[in-house]
Enzyme design. Sequence first.
Site, PDB file in Angstrom:
ATOM      1  N   ASP A 182      -9.690  62.029  86.640  1.00 36.89           N
ATOM      2  CA  ASP A 182     -11.200  61.815  86.738  1.00 36.89           C
ATOM      3  C   ASP A 182     -11.148  60.044  87.663  1.00 36.89           C
ATOM      4  O   ASP A 182      -9.435  59.280  86.672  1.00 36.89           O
ATOM      5  CB  ASP A 182     -12.252  61.546  85.552  1.00 36.89           C
ATOM      6  CG  ASP A 182     -13.199  61.425  85.833  1.00 36.89           C
ATOM      7  OD1 ASP A 182     -13.760  61.225  87.711  1.00 36.89           O
ATOM      8  OD2 ASP A 182     -14.642  62.397  84.855  1.00 36.89           O
ATOM      9  N   TRP A 183     -12.009  60.015  88.381  1.00 34.16           N
ATOM     10  CA  TRP A 183     -11.764  58.232  88.662  1.00 34.16           C
ATOM     11  C   TRP A 183     -11.316  57.734  87.531  1.00 34.16           C
ATOM     12  O   TRP A 183     -11.862  56.871  86.903  1.00 34.16           O
ATOM     13  CB  TRP A 183     -12.486  57.450  89.914  1.00 34.16           C
ATOM     14  CG  TRP A 183     -12.155  58.973  90.550  1.00 34.16           C
ATOM     15  CD1 TRP A 183     -13.061  57.622  92.466  1.00 34.16           C
ATOM     16  CD2 TRP A 183     -11.747  59.574  91.454  1.00 34.16           C
ATOM     17  NE1 TRP A 183     -12.159  58.562  92.975  1.00 34.16           N
ATOM     18  CE2 TRP A 183     -11.965  59.310  92.902  1.00 34.16           C
ATOM     19  CE3 TRP A 183     -11.706  61.219  91.264  1.00 34.16           C
ATOM     20  CZ2 TRP A 183     -11.609  60.337  93.599  1.00 34.16           C
ATOM     21  CZ3 TRP A 183     -11.025  61.593  91.947  1.00 34.16           C
ATOM     22  CH2 TRP A 183     -10.845  61.524  92.710  1.00 34.16           C
TER      23      TRP A 183
END
Length: 819
Positions: free
Chosen positions: A225-226
């Site tokens: 995920d970012w």
Amino acid sequence: MTSRIEKLVDQMTLEEQVSLLSGEDFWSLPAISRLGIGKLRVTDGPNGARGGGSLIGGVKSAAFPVGIALGATWNVGLLEEIGVALAEEVKSKGAHVSLAPTVNLHRTVSNGRNFECYSEDPILTAKLAVGYIGGLQSQRVSATIKHFVGNESEIERTTISSEIDERALRELYLVPFEHAVKDAGTWGIMSSYNRLNGTYTSENQWLLDQVLRNEWRYDGIVMSDWFGSHATAPTVNAGLDLEMPGPARDRGEKLVAAVEAGEVSRDTVRIRVLNILRLMERTGALDDRSAFEEKAEDRAEHRALIRRAGAEGAVLLKNADDILPLVAQGTIAVIGPNARTAQIMGGGSAQLNPHYRVSPWDGLAAALGVERLRYAEGALNNRFEPAVTGSMAVDYFNNATLTGEPVFSERLNGGEVMWFYPPGGKVDLTGFSARLGATFTPEHSGAHNVGVYAAGYARVLVDGVVIADASAAHWQPGRTYFEEGCDEVVGLVEMTAGRSYEVVVEFVSKPARVLGISALHVGIGRPLGDEAIADAVAVARDAETAIVFVGRNGEWDTEGSDLTSIALPGRQDELIRAVAAANPRTIVVLQTGGPIEMPWLGEVAAVLEAWYPGQEAGNAIADVLTGAAGPGGRLPQTFPIKWADHPAQSQDREVYPGLDGKVRYEEGVFIGYRHYERHGIAPLFPFGFGLGYTSFALDDLEVDASGFEADGAVTVSVTVENTGKRPGSEVVQLYISDPEASVPRPGRELKAFEKVFLGPGEKLRITLPLDARAFAFYRVEAKHWLVEPGTFVVRVAQNAADEGLTAEISRQNRLMLPV
């Protein structure tokens, strides 16, 4: 024979290999022109394709119904259609990968991201995800099923450890991902932010290597995920192929050094790169030389699909005296905060800039004629003050003191901004300040609220006076901007209608907590008092029918912020009761991302849950209210009578919302309807419930268990009949019970379902196959699935609380199944 991607990886230098294991920028991987390797691009998200812009503004996109609305359709074929359409949307944004679908389960009723997920049930979620992924990938656009795994709440979401026992993982939370890999062949998986039993999922070798790759034989990529990757060697060795976003933080030169130091083998890097290249080959990115262009393609066929899906996900919860569909004549009072505001999606990374928004007022006016409608707002449901509109002048400074000459100036539209890229290429986002100015002219005289929240320090001045102060001296971490921002700070100022006021916002960036976001929201709003409810009552009293449009919006149902209550925000409960007292023909239309409490349920004639159904919201809702379409939805999540009834409710804060960095899934496999049945708690509306404009009957249950003893296979057949006078749809739900189990098992578990569409008097014989896993539970010590000898109950029903039709089947021997 050596494959193309094997030849390519062996021609690369170590530095070139490593370059493909992290993003080049926020949404893409680097090309390697020397070898003719193109650039892979990704885009959010689950209910549309936003493209590479900010969460605010950017190129316009089609907004589809959110996850819970799609979950309410119970229609795998529809999800496949939507997957195909979304692939076209992704391509219009020049991307190859969609960061979707979201398949975390509804463990609680208050997760801020429930709206983005399909259901509380693993099988319903899994089957819908398989349809969605199949449609998407049939067009050579990769899915990225997320978030793997244990991301069922948004509190301390980037660091908290989800403490989940292996049986609950295997029987619940891993199931949608397992089906995505084994049945849909997903090409992408995104790891979650959280830790799983103490270890970040992005570096959890048991999860990424043992389960995903060795047991399930997954050959796609795993991306973080970012900003959800926290290490170099541990992530690469555990099985995380791609660190996002770029530029590299823990990869790049650090990974090259780790290889040279012997912490990561060259073979491991080669495997990771092969996974990336395989994805690029599957999606065509490997040979994509087209110029990057993002297009706003407003397709008529997507409009129609969104409208149809919105109606099919709408759940009719009450319809006393068949008040719905609406009669052909008579005035209609259209009341409530969601009546003229189109609530089309939730908040966070799933949001986008829609082509348009159709409000319920717009939809009803088009369907019935505006002359039949009367309007009153009645109450508010905003969490934050409405963002200032119009043009704002911004001066930027490459310091934290707002001093000296601006390094760049621009004009922005509206009072909310998120800075992902340096404005004008001249602003250092690691340490800058900005002064924003606008003019505000109120429409009404009286007290106005001025609110500000920011990922950074900010304060708002009106005519030179500080009204709302979230500067460094006052800033506290809150639940905005993915937990990077503070909670809203609100001040009060008296204003005179028609006079212009100078509004100045001073913003200073602050060190990142995790995600490195700088963002700001400034709003001005006018409180509504008793007179607004009185006006609504007057309008309702003079109308034949009153429809109250209430609920929440994307400020409440949003990534990074769990709900603190499932009561309707503001004075909406009071508004409903006042309108119902004035007009017995009161219909409530809810738009929420999950369950709410309904203390007024016995006082109204009808209730329709419409969720957030995308850009065609008002048209889809009007179709259902007028009978142009039937309410095709069934609840994908149990609605409890009160918040305290839900599965994770506990006096122990470690169970929920979490304590000292841990959230303990104490309830094990007993989430959702399993919990209510186990504890004898009557829900407000059970899982799988929904009414229609016709009636259905189930009959002639037949169970073929001839192969049950041998391999655990069973076939269930039942006849479905439309016994009413209108066409409609029904969801046939098959639940299994194991009352003689040696371990605690739910009283019933959904194992198969089918949605059917029938005309009046029409019958259909349907068959639902079950394999051995439908009857098995997971044995943690023995590391296998087990079907025990004994008697099982097969139940075909219309919802989880329905007794339905039952049959018993038995087996004599144990059947052990591999993972």
